[in-house]
Design a protein around this motif. Sequence first.
Motif, mmCIF file in Angstrom:
data_model
loop_
_atom_site.group_PDB
_atom_site.id
_atom_site.type_symbol
_atom_site.label_atom_id
_atom_site.label_comp_id
_atom_site.label_asym_id
_atom_site.label_seq_id
_atom_site.Cartn_x
_atom_site.Cartn_y
_atom_site.Cartn_z
ATOM 1 N N SER A 48 1.136 -1.041 -0.130
ATOM 2 C CA SER A 48 0.251 -0.259 -0.194
ATOM 3 C C SER A 48 0.803 1.509 -0.352
ATOM 4 C CB SER A 48 -0.845 -0.415 1.354
ATOM 5 O OG SER A 48 0.035 -0.374 2.637
ATOM 6 N N ALA A 49 0.323 2.046 -0.469
ATOM 7 C CA ALA A 49 1.242 3.614 -0.773
ATOM 8 C C ALA A 49 1.623 3.933 0.521
ATOM 9 C CB ALA A 49 -0.120 4.406 -1.652
ATOM 10 N N GLY A 50 1.249 3.813 1.794
ATOM 11 C CA GLY A 50 1.389 4.577 3.044
ATOM 12 C C GLY A 50 2.924 4.755 3.628
ATOM 13 N N ARG A 51 3.538 3.091 3.436
ATOM 14 C CA ARG A 51 3.853 2.117 3.533
ATOM 15 C C ARG A 51 5.388 2.950 4.231
ATOM 16 N NH1 ARG A 51 2.023 -1.958 6.669
ATOM 17 N NH2 ARG A 51 -0.101 -2.570 5.721
ATOM 18 N N PHE A 52 5.815 3.969 3.259
ATOM 19 C CA PHE A 52 7.130 4.883 2.777
ATOM 20 C C PHE A 52 6.986 5.372 4.561
ATOM 21 C CE2 PHE A 52 9.103 8.745 3.598
ATOM 22 C CZ PHE A 52 10.254 8.636 3.158
#
Length: 141
Positions: A48-52
């Motif tokens: 998912s995009a928020g993993r950073f």
Amino acid sequence: MSLTLDAARRILAATRAEGRAQQMKPLSVVVLDAGGHVIAFEREDGASAGRFDIARAKAYGAVMLGMGGRAQMARAEAQGYFMAALNGVFDGKVLPVPGGVLVRDAVGAIIGAVGVTGDTSDNDAAAALAGIAAAGLTGEA
């Protein structure tokens, strides 16, 4: 000794390889230097995009506090007010759970941290430890 880009790339590759070998969910991996600055990051397909932000917060807490995610979580469980206050000091950039792993050199000096997210926190930490070891360094989860 400082954590080099080449070492960071080895950590990324070996961490991701460990995740695949253990059939973990798609991982996101960040490597920070001793000052908390990003050296390298990779997010696997399907993560998912928020993993950073999650990976960075795990690693940032480790390097800024000088303790791995497991120790941070134990401290948060014992003294939640303290970790909440620290998170305020660090502008909400600390996530005190396993998956934030200190990186130490041959003499034991902290040279950075790795943050992994995507599977269970314990699996994230295990993948990070494998990646750090593959780079010839010592991890502290």
